[in-house]
Design an enzyme around this catalytic site. Sequence first.
Site, PDB file in Angstrom:
ATOM      1  N   ARG A  18       1.724 -16.574  -6.682  1.00  0.00           N
ATOM      2  CA  ARG A  18       0.506 -15.773  -6.493  1.00  0.00           C
ATOM      3  C   ARG A  18      -0.305 -15.916  -7.772  1.00  0.00           C
ATOM      4  NH1 ARG A  18      -1.551 -10.433  -7.062  1.00  0.00           N
ATOM      5  NH2 ARG A  18      -2.416  -9.554  -5.149  1.00  0.00           N
ATOM      6  N   HIS A  30      -5.678 -17.054   1.333  1.00  0.00           N
ATOM      7  CA  HIS A  30      -4.575 -16.095   1.486  1.00  0.00           C
ATOM      8  C   HIS A  30      -3.910 -16.335   2.848  1.00  0.00           C
ATOM      9  CE1 HIS A  30      -2.102 -12.804   0.682  1.00  0.00           C
ATOM     10  NE2 HIS A  30      -2.972 -11.816   0.544  1.00  0.00           N
ATOM     11  N   GLN A  46      -1.278 -13.779   4.506  1.00  0.00           N
ATOM     12  CA  GLN A  46      -1.885 -12.567   5.037  1.00  0.00           C
ATOM     13  C   GLN A  46      -2.410 -12.797   6.439  1.00  0.00           C
ATOM     14  OE1 GLN A  46      -2.330  -9.260   3.730  1.00  0.00           O
ATOM     15  NE2 GLN A  46      -2.830  -9.020   5.895  1.00  0.00           N
ATOM     16  N   ASP A  62     -12.595  -6.274   3.809  1.00  0.00           N
ATOM     17  CA  ASP A  62     -11.741  -6.350   2.628  1.00  0.00           C
ATOM     18  C   ASP A  62     -12.478  -5.690   1.470  1.00  0.00           C
ATOM     19  OD1 ASP A  62      -9.616  -6.954   0.999  1.00  0.00           O
ATOM     20  OD2 ASP A  62      -9.933  -9.124   0.979  1.00  0.00           O
ATOM     21  N   CYS A  65      -6.501  -6.017   4.732  1.00  0.00           N
ATOM     22  CA  CYS A  65      -5.261  -6.527   4.145  1.00  0.00           C
ATOM     23  C   CYS A  65      -4.664  -5.593   3.105  1.00  0.00           C
ATOM     24  CB  CYS A  65      -5.477  -7.923   3.567  1.00  0.00           C
ATOM     25  SG  CYS A  65      -6.521  -7.958   2.093  1.00  0.00           S
ATOM     26  N   ARG A  77       3.616  -8.658   7.060  1.00  0.00           N
ATOM     27  CA  ARG A  77       3.719  -9.614   5.961  1.00  0.00           C
ATOM     28  C   ARG A  77       5.189 -10.037   5.796  1.00  0.00           C
ATOM     29  NH1 ARG A  77       0.055  -9.594   1.735  1.00  0.00           N
ATOM     30  NH2 ARG A  77       1.373 -11.250   0.883  1.00  0.00           N
TER      31      ARG A  77
END
Length: 312
Positions: A115, A142, A145, A232, A271, A299
């Site tokens: 990450r 991402h 996700q 988001d 998310c 996830r």
Amino acid sequence: MNAPLKTVPRHFLDLSDHDSATLKAIIADARRRKAARTGLPKGAPDADRPLDGRVLAMIFDKQSTRTRISFDMAARQLGGSALMLTGNEMQLAREETIADTARVISRYVDAVMIRLLDHEMVEDLAANATIPVINGLTKWSHPCQIMADIQTFEEHRGSIAGATVAWVGDTNNVLHSFVHAAVKFGFKLKVASPREFPLDPEVRDWASTSDLVSFGTDPEAAVKDADCVVTDTWVSLGDDNATKRRTILKPYQVNQALMGLAARDALFMHCLPAHRGEEVVDAVIDGPQSVVFDEAENRLHAQKAILAWALS
């Protein structure tokens, strides 16, 4: 004696790298694995443990809640273990190259989840690793996700193929992966974002090969009759000028009035973490259409399926 065959590791860096059949198979496996855990304690291993005796290295350069916990638990439930690392703890902090780091880590562990905001560094790591590398999040994309988001939608509404998803707000890494997903899974994606924050030209060009993705600036037009509304945070890791960004994005807040324009049974996704009162109001994120905590749980299951695929 013949030399051993060299295999190319199965990386999971972007949804655009994989064909639709592979991605759909991973989602199906995620749903199967989730169902198989019904009634089990969180720490109990799966009956099917493809990571038995294997170690997942997890590398982070920023704070993390969902990515860190879900990948750690994924490795454990699949029978393996996880090793937590940060850039500051590694020789990367003293300018060892990512390529040399990849070659070293490949001798120690069986897979890497990273990450890191710098997407090119993640690609460089994968290019030099002899083990699978999974993109846990970069500034560019991402993918893990969005795999969880697809799983969540299909749990609630059936196949996402042919559905309409509205994206409202910033043009960020999560949106990039949603654009890839729309083409790969066959759903319509209607994007509403400010002119001040145009979509990356590379992503727009990639999407232009399909008529499934459309771009505009009007959030009401994007949300009209949509089956799912997604937003988001307005200020992400690495963003500057937070006050200016909030001012520009204020008309893109997902509130009851905006959700009211979507289909009656439309889902709301985010998310997380959410900045309540900014990109979404409490009445929406805590309301009956919200599936944000199902997304968060998924996830774990989607990433287990990705790990199983990468190490199969």
